[in-house]
Write a protein that holds these residues in place. Structure first.
Motif, PDB file in Angstrom:
ATOM      1  N   SER A   1      -5.717 -17.842  25.922  1.00  0.00           N
ATOM      2  CA  SER A   1      -7.191 -17.728  25.412  1.00  0.00           C
ATOM      3  C   SER A   1      -8.188 -18.089  26.280  1.00  0.00           C
ATOM      4  O   SER A   1      -9.230 -17.661  26.633  1.00  0.00           O
ATOM      5  CB  SER A   1      -7.394 -18.655  24.060  1.00  0.00           C
ATOM      6  N   ASN A   2      -7.876 -19.183  27.237  1.00  0.00           N
ATOM      7  CA  ASN A   2      -8.676 -19.435  28.166  1.00  0.00           C
ATOM      8  C   ASN A   2      -8.840 -18.213  29.329  1.00  0.00           C
ATOM      9  O   ASN A   2      -9.855 -18.212  29.743  1.00  0.00           O
ATOM     10  CB  ASN A   2      -8.127 -20.898  29.098  1.00  0.00           C
ATOM     11  N   ASN A   3      -7.787 -17.641  29.635  1.00  0.00           N
ATOM     12  CA  ASN A   3      -7.881 -16.335  30.431  1.00  0.00           C
ATOM     13  C   ASN A   3      -8.711 -15.386  29.813  1.00  0.00           C
ATOM     14  O   ASN A   3      -9.273 -14.561  30.325  1.00  0.00           O
ATOM     15  CB  ASN A   3      -6.359 -15.779  30.790  1.00  0.00           C
ATOM     16  N   GLY A   4      -8.598 -15.146  28.583  1.00  0.00           N
ATOM     17  CA  GLY A   4      -9.129 -14.228  27.865  1.00  0.00           C
ATOM     18  C   GLY A   4     -10.695 -14.661  27.704  1.00  0.00           C
ATOM     19  O   GLY A   4     -11.658 -13.665  27.810  1.00  0.00           O
ATOM     20  N   GLU A   5     -11.251 -15.590  27.876  1.00  0.00           N
ATOM     21  CA  GLU A   5     -12.540 -16.192  27.880  1.00  0.00           C
ATOM     22  C   GLU A   5     -13.144 -15.777  29.067  1.00  0.00           C
ATOM     23  O   GLU A   5     -14.211 -15.212  29.184  1.00  0.00           O
ATOM     24  CB  GLU A   5     -12.790 -17.663  27.348  1.00  0.00           C
TER      25      GLU A   5
END
Length: 193
Positions: free
Chosen positions: A113-117
């Motif tokens: 999710s951090n990579n997606g943000e």
């Protein structure tokens, strides 16, 4: 000298695990002879013999049978307690392993999710970039060139054409022979020499 096999068979080896006692077959030497079976079967048999002795009025024999039954009852309860302890330990280990897997999964999802943000802030490109300069056989498109960070090289200047002669133009039957370059209208081009 006696061999180790001549020991009493109704006492389990204390070095062994008690877990196998539950289904183990014992030969018990009681007051009425040998009784053979698992601890539960031996307990049932001695309890039956104690009831029979009590009904016949032999209180000493009844007490003796009850003591034999109690011995196997203690063996059985110790084995069941050990088995329950092992089962609880295994369940605890399984819960710990499951909790560790859950933590790993949560960490992985958090990273994703951090990579997606961070990727949402950047413009995603649908262009597949290759690692090397080698010819991949793909045709370069303007979109793929703009996706690269480096500026596109300036196009090479077109070579200037030689002006055609008026005689050749007239022979081809083409347009205005007045400007000397074979094009209709517009200013004349300079001849490349």
């Amino acid at each position: 000298m006696r061999s180790s096999k001549s020991r009493s068979r109704n006492k389990p080896n204390r070095n062994r695990s008690m877990g196998n006692v539950i289904n183990r077959v014992f030969d018990s030497s009681g007051p009425e002879g040998k009784v053979r079976g698992t601890p539960q079967q031996i307990i049932d048999k001695y309890n039956q013999l104690a009831r029979d002795a009590q009904l016949s009025g032999d209180r000493v024999a009844a007490e003796n049978f009850q003591q034999h039954a109690e011995h196997y009852l203690r063996l059985l309860s110790a084995a069941m307690k050990e088995q329950e302890t092992r089962r609880e330990e295994q369940e605890r280990q399984n819960r710990e392993r499951q909790a560790e897997r859950d933590r790993d999964r949560a960490r992985r999802q958090e990273r994703e999710s951090n990579n997606g943000e961070t990727a949402e802030g950047e413009q995603k490109s649908d262009v597949l970039e290759t690692g090397g300069e080698a010819d991949s056989g793909l045709v370069e498109t303007p979109e793929s060139q703009s996706a690269k960070d480096e500026p596109a090289p300036a196009p090479a200047p077109k070579p200037k054409r030689k002006p055609r002669s008026r005689a050749k133009l007239a022979a081809d039957g083409g347009g205005d022979a007045g400007n000397g370059n074979g094009e209709a209208g517009g200013p004349p081009r300079e001849a490349a020499e």
